[in-house]
Scaffold this motif. Sequence first.
Motif, PDB file in Angstrom:
ATOM      1  N   LYS A 184      38.605  33.763  50.129  1.00  0.00           N
ATOM      2  CA  LYS A 184      38.182  35.178  50.146  1.00  0.00           C
ATOM      3  C   LYS A 184      38.930  35.993  49.111  1.00  0.00           C
ATOM      4  O   LYS A 184      39.256  37.168  49.350  1.00  0.00           O
ATOM      5  CB  LYS A 184      38.406  35.796  51.538  1.00  0.00           C
ATOM      6  CG  LYS A 184      37.593  35.164  52.667  1.00  0.00           C
ATOM      7  CD  LYS A 184      37.986  35.790  53.999  1.00  0.00           C
ATOM      8  CE  LYS A 184      37.102  35.328  55.145  1.00  0.00           C
ATOM      9  NZ  LYS A 184      35.796  36.013  55.165  1.00  0.00           N
ATOM     10  N   CYS A 185      39.213  35.421  47.980  1.00  0.00           N
ATOM     11  CA  CYS A 185      40.156  36.016  47.032  1.00  0.00           C
ATOM     12  C   CYS A 185      39.630  35.850  45.606  1.00  0.00           C
ATOM     13  O   CYS A 185      39.512  34.724  45.108  1.00  0.00           O
ATOM     14  CB  CYS A 185      41.508  35.317  47.208  1.00  0.00           C
ATOM     15  SG  CYS A 185      42.751  35.840  46.037  1.00  0.00           S
ATOM     16  N   ALA A 186      39.306  36.982  44.965  1.00  0.00           N
ATOM     17  CA  ALA A 186      38.700  36.928  43.630  1.00  0.00           C
ATOM     18  C   ALA A 186      39.636  36.291  42.605  1.00  0.00           C
ATOM     19  O   ALA A 186      39.180  35.609  41.683  1.00  0.00           O
ATOM     20  CB  ALA A 186      38.291  38.333  43.184  1.00  0.00           C
TER      21      ALA A 186
ATOM     22  N   CYS B  65      29.609  31.896  48.858  1.00  0.00           N
ATOM     23  CA  CYS B  65      30.193  32.789  49.854  1.00  0.00           C
ATOM     24  C   CYS B  65      29.455  32.578  51.159  1.00  0.00           C
ATOM     25  O   CYS B  65      28.294  32.169  51.165  1.00  0.00           O
ATOM     26  CB  CYS B  65      30.035  34.246  49.433  1.00  0.00           C
ATOM     27  SG  CYS B  65      30.951  34.661  47.941  1.00  0.00           S
TER      28      CYS B  65
ATOM     29  N   GLY C 188      30.589  40.404  52.610  1.00  0.00           N
ATOM     30  CA  GLY C 188      31.885  40.970  52.225  1.00  0.00           C
ATOM     31  C   GLY C 188      32.563  40.110  51.165  1.00  0.00           C
ATOM     32  O   GLY C 188      33.130  40.628  50.192  1.00  0.00           O
ATOM     33  N   GLU C 189      32.503  38.791  51.347  1.00  0.00           N
ATOM     34  CA  GLU C 189      33.049  37.897  50.326  1.00  0.00           C
ATOM     35  C   GLU C 189      32.286  38.049  49.014  1.00  0.00           C
ATOM     36  O   GLU C 189      32.881  38.132  47.934  1.00  0.00           O
ATOM     37  CB  GLU C 189      32.947  36.432  50.787  1.00  0.00           C
ATOM     38  CG  GLU C 189      33.878  36.058  51.927  1.00  0.00           C
ATOM     39  CD  GLU C 189      33.473  34.760  52.628  1.00  0.00           C
ATOM     40  OE1 GLU C 189      34.080  34.458  53.672  1.00  0.00           O
ATOM     41  OE2 GLU C 189      32.544  34.062  52.155  1.00  0.00           O
TER      42      GLU C 189
ATOM     43  N   GLU D  68      30.568  40.557  47.863  1.00  0.00           N
ATOM     44  CA  GLU D  68      30.871  41.832  47.207  1.00  0.00           C
ATOM     45  C   GLU D  68      32.228  41.763  46.511  1.00  0.00           C
ATOM     46  O   GLU D  68      32.395  42.238  45.382  1.00  0.00           O
ATOM     47  CB  GLU D  68      30.833  42.962  48.240  1.00  0.00           C
ATOM     48  CG  GLU D  68      29.410  43.296  48.664  1.00  0.00           C
ATOM     49  CD  GLU D  68      29.300  44.000  50.027  1.00  0.00           C
ATOM     50  OE1 GLU D  68      28.185  44.416  50.373  1.00  0.00           O
ATOM     51  OE2 GLU D  68      30.320  44.104  50.745  1.00  0.00           O
ATOM     52  N   ALA D  69      33.208  41.150  47.171  1.00  0.00           N
ATOM     53  CA  ALA D  69      34.543  41.037  46.554  1.00  0.00           C
ATOM     54  C   ALA D  69      34.499  40.146  45.318  1.00  0.00           C
ATOM     55  O   ALA D  69      35.166  40.425  44.314  1.00  0.00           O
ATOM     56  CB  ALA D  69      35.543  40.485  47.571  1.00  0.00           C
TER      57      ALA D  69
ATOM     58  N   GLY E 252      35.101  41.268  41.536  1.00  0.00           N
ATOM     59  CA  GLY E 252      36.187  40.610  40.813  1.00  0.00           C
ATOM     60  C   GLY E 252      35.710  39.874  39.576  1.00  0.00           C
ATOM     61  O   GLY E 252      36.474  39.106  38.987  1.00  0.00           O
TER      62      GLY E 252
ATOM     63  N   ALA F 248      39.535  39.431  51.060  1.00  0.00           N
ATOM     64  CA  ALA F 248      38.356  40.215  51.464  1.00  0.00           C
ATOM     65  C   ALA F 248      37.950  39.792  52.877  1.00  0.00           C
ATOM     66  O   ALA F 248      37.170  38.858  53.054  1.00  0.00           O
ATOM     67  CB  ALA F 248      37.214  39.988  50.467  1.00  0.00           C
TER      68      ALA F 248
END
Length: 376
Positions: free
Chosen positions: A60-62, A78, A82-83, A85-86, A90, A373
């Motif tokens: 969950k991390c760009a 994803c 939410g993931e 979008e992040a 990113g 995220a």
Amino acid sequence: VASISAQHCRTLPGRPLAEVETPALLVDVARLDANIAALAEFLRRRAPGIRLRPHAKTHKCAEIARRQVAAGAVGVCCQTLGEAEAMAGGGIADILVTNEIADAGKAARLAAIASVATVSVCADDSGQVALLADAAASRGVTLGVLVEVDVGGGRCGVGSAAAALDLAASITRAPGLRFAGLQAYHGRAQHLRTHAEREAAIAGAVAAAEEAADLIRRSGIACPTITGAGTGTFEIEAASATYTELQCGSYVFMDVDYGRNARSAVGGVPDFAHALTVLTTVISRPRPERAVCDAGLKAFSLDSGPPSLALHPGLDFRGASDEHSTLGVDDGSELRIGDRLQLLPGHCDPTVALHDRIIAHENGVVTSVWPVARGW
Ligand SMILES: *Cc1c(COP(=O)(O)O)cnc(C)c1O
């Protein structure tokens, strides 16, 4: 008071790990980068025509996704919007949501992401296709849609090649949608312990995906992508001549549960390193044989078994409550109140989802703090 935590994180880069307030989620950057490089290198050598699209639900991390793309991944998968979008925010340019969208609000969010990135999504029912077509039309974007086939995992997915063809045909007719191929992920196969069991399960997945793709192609519809696979089985899908894309997620971090899988019988499959740990402090030593630390159910998930204390010989995990774990302590241990421990999580993905940030470290020093995220 809440800002103390954010302030603490802002001051951490360049500071020793000893100054990180606990519990905290840590990633060892050298191990993370080695895992990313090892999978990329294996695929370059053994399966050069197959794309890697790592699953971002793991981190969950760009920042981590950008490292995967820099090593050759075509984009990410994803599970949640939410993931997605992040990831789009990113800078990840190509996103596959490996999930079904069942309401108009989420379809609209997905279409909004498609105005800044290439977006595709899964469907296993014509109702989802209608929602996606409406959202794409009102936003003026194109969404790629893959038909999800249940290839043995027993989660989402149409149950027959004929149903896959029907849905593929309805996607090709829908304005704003592009039929992109098949989602053919066999989740249950990933944690089968022996290579022979995993191989048998994926043979079934390959047969189901092949049958659906063949029927679709014979009806004159192109089926460019067949995507699936995870950390437990990717080398089997990679050798299949059916799959065009792999979705490994956990390999970036590894976890205790994946450590229980017997080695692949395929030579050259990397041994991924444990890069993710939960940092915790011993807060009580009520008896010589017992220690209590400040990481519990809200700092790591227990769904795949307890965290491992392999980094701390002489200690073993006894149990967890919300904010505590009790540890057994061997005779003669010097463990003191204030000592810090790194626990290896049983299951990486749900552990990450309990934390707002990942503390990246190298050689005992914090290098950066990356947001997670967590939202849906
Ligand atoms: C979780 C998941 C993956 C990644 O699996 P790992 O075992 O974490 O490598 C890939 N595809 C889908 C659809 C998933 O749900």
